[in-house]
Design an enzyme around this catalytic site. Sequence first.
Site, PDB file in Angstrom:
ATOM      1  N   ALA A 110       0.764  -1.248   0.000  1.00 11.38           N
ATOM      2  CA  ALA A 110       0.000   0.000   0.000  1.00 11.38           C
ATOM      3  C   ALA A 110       0.796   1.300   0.000  1.00 11.38           C
ATOM      4  O   ALA A 110       0.281   2.336  -0.428  1.00 11.38           O
ATOM      5  CB  ALA A 110      -0.941  -0.007   1.199  1.00 11.38           C
ATOM      6  N   ALA A 111       2.027   1.282   0.531  1.00 11.39           N
ATOM      7  CA  ALA A 111       2.732   2.552   0.737  1.00 11.39           C
ATOM      8  C   ALA A 111       3.299   3.107  -0.576  1.00 11.39           C
ATOM      9  O   ALA A 111       3.716   2.316  -1.427  1.00 11.39           O
ATOM     10  CB  ALA A 111       3.857   2.344   1.741  1.00 11.39           C
ATOM     11  N   ASN A 114      -1.202   6.452  -2.053  1.00 15.41           N
ATOM     12  CA  ASN A 114      -2.092   7.212  -2.946  1.00 15.41           C
ATOM     13  C   ASN A 114      -3.344   6.422  -3.298  1.00 15.41           C
ATOM     14  O   ASN A 114      -4.453   6.958  -3.317  1.00 15.41           O
ATOM     15  CB  ASN A 114      -1.355   7.576  -4.245  1.00 15.41           C
ATOM     16  N   ASP A 133       2.294  -3.035   4.200  1.00 13.84           N
ATOM     17  CA  ASP A 133       3.535  -2.776   3.469  1.00 13.84           C
ATOM     18  C   ASP A 133       4.685  -3.220   4.365  1.00 13.84           C
ATOM     19  O   ASP A 133       4.527  -3.342   5.587  1.00 13.84           O
ATOM     20  CB  ASP A 133       3.693  -1.297   3.091  1.00 13.84           C
ATOM     21  N   ARG A 138       8.351   4.215   4.097  1.00 13.39           N
ATOM     22  CA  ARG A 138       7.203   4.493   3.231  1.00 13.39           C
ATOM     23  C   ARG A 138       5.902   4.470   4.043  1.00 13.39           C
ATOM     24  O   ARG A 138       4.967   5.223   3.759  1.00 13.39           O
ATOM     25  CB  ARG A 138       7.145   3.482   2.080  1.00 13.39           C
ATOM     26  N   CYS A 232       3.543  -0.515 -12.440  1.00  9.78           N
ATOM     27  CA  CYS A 232       4.008   0.595 -13.289  1.00  9.78           C
ATOM     28  C   CYS A 232       5.165   0.077 -14.134  1.00  9.78           C
ATOM     29  O   CYS A 232       6.167   0.754 -14.328  1.00  9.78           O
ATOM     30  CB  CYS A 232       4.369   1.827 -12.478  1.00  9.78           C
TER      31      CYS A 232
HETATM   32  N1  SAM Z   1       0.120   1.208  -3.903  1.00  6.49           N
HETATM   33  C1  SAM Z   1       1.125   2.210  -3.571  1.00  6.49           C
HETATM   34  C2  SAM Z   1       0.578   3.589  -3.868  1.00  6.49           C
HETATM   35  O1  SAM Z   1      -0.280   3.728  -4.744  1.00  6.49           O
HETATM   36  O2  SAM Z   1       0.989   4.564  -3.237  1.00  6.49           O
HETATM   37  C3  SAM Z   1       2.436   1.937  -4.274  1.00  6.49           C
HETATM   38  C4  SAM Z   1       2.973   0.553  -3.978  1.00  6.49           C
HETATM   39  S1  SAM Z   1       4.590   0.235  -4.590  1.00  6.49           S
HETATM   40  C5  SAM Z   1       4.348  -0.033  -6.270  1.00  6.49           C
HETATM   41  C6  SAM Z   1       4.894  -1.384  -3.970  1.00  6.49           C
HETATM   42  C7  SAM Z   1       4.997  -1.482  -2.473  1.00  6.49           C
HETATM   43  O3  SAM Z   1       5.015  -2.858  -2.118  1.00  6.49           O
HETATM   44  C8  SAM Z   1       6.268  -0.891  -1.868  1.00  6.49           C
HETATM   45  O4  SAM Z   1       5.930   0.124  -0.965  1.00  6.49           O
HETATM   46  C9  SAM Z   1       6.921  -2.071  -1.142  1.00  6.49           C
HETATM   47  O5  SAM Z   1       7.506  -1.698   0.085  1.00  6.49           O
HETATM   48  C10 SAM Z   1       5.738  -2.985  -0.927  1.00  6.49           C
HETATM   49  N2  SAM Z   1       6.040  -4.418  -0.735  1.00  6.49           N
HETATM   50  C11 SAM Z   1       7.006  -5.159  -1.311  1.00  6.49           C
HETATM   51  N3  SAM Z   1       6.937  -6.443  -0.913  1.00  6.49           N
HETATM   52  C12 SAM Z   1       5.875  -6.535  -0.068  1.00  6.49           C
HETATM   53  C13 SAM Z   1       5.271  -7.598   0.663  1.00  6.49           C
HETATM   54  N4  SAM Z   1       5.764  -8.840   0.607  1.00  6.49           N
HETATM   55  N5  SAM Z   1       4.195  -7.324   1.434  1.00  6.49           N
HETATM   56  C14 SAM Z   1       3.688  -6.059   1.489  1.00  6.49           C
HETATM   57  N6  SAM Z   1       4.222  -5.005   0.819  1.00  6.49           N
HETATM   58  C15 SAM Z   1       5.289  -5.244   0.046  1.00  6.49           C
END
Ligand code: SAM
Length: 306
Positions: A110-111, A114, A133, A138, A232
Amino acid sequence: AASPGASQVPRYVRVNTLKTCVDDVIDFFKRQGYSYLGKAASVEELRALSGKKFLLDLHLPELLVFPPQTDFHDNLLYTSGHIILQDKASCLPAFLLGPAAGSYVIDACAAPGNKTSHLAAILKNKGQIFAFDVDTKRLATMNTMLMRAGVTGFQLAQQDFLTVDPGDPKYSKVTYILLDPSCSGSGMVNRVPREEAAPSAERLQALAGFQRKVLSHALSFPALRRLVYSTCSLHREENEDVVHAVLQERGLAFRLVNAFPSWPCRGLAAFPGAESCLRASPADTLTHGFFVAVLERCGEGAAALS
Ligand code: SAM
């Protein structure tokens, strides 16, 4: 078409309907000397924007479009959480998930939040969002952002989503999941030059392995009805191939929804039906590069949510 850089992608402004409404934000910008040109009829109109002019987007409600490079980071509406500076493509996942007010929703990765704040606006702050997250920094940014945006009714956890137990009664009413996992980021136009950003085959394979695992895990929540998977990334390995592999593994339990039929840019023909997925790019949709797939549980009642 040649791929325009960040300099040609407009400044998109999502109106945070938890705090204000589109008309009030339009009036605010008019008072700041901007001319409002109404609702755009085509992507070409967005491309032609210049000076102190702005439009309402043609695809997404509550999205205003300003010329590229317009900077609102110091604007009062931004610092007070009335507007969210979010690329148009990144507004697609929550919009296409479209949870009804009162629903229980998981935002799995989620982090910085947005899409969580967008989900909360769609839910009208009614219901429950479980957001996960792994990244502490983040998550801290996200907490501040959600407070500023007036989001309530959410539980934010620093937890690997893969360790979240689908059998936990706490999640027994979760009918919607938004899954926006880590990816190569190859669709982000303001990153380092594309050649330098190109991920190695090993990195792509590792990312795709994680994405398949996390998508499969999300589909194992027992009450889940609808899920949006987004990245993305421009790489088919992280997009259509992930969706195809997991759908095959799940047999006939879930199907791809033909999301947003009027959206011009569709999934690559990696498997029959892949055109139900959405793609976005600077050249075609005047956004960052993006991929979205909407999955729905097959069988009784599923149609009611589409
Ligand atoms: N959805 C967010 C937004 O719109 O602001 C952006 C998310 S970003 C593309 C991917 C996120 O996945 C990162 O913040 C990362 O720390 C998190 N992440 C990576 N592996 C994860 C896991 N196993 N469980 C939960 N979060 C994870």
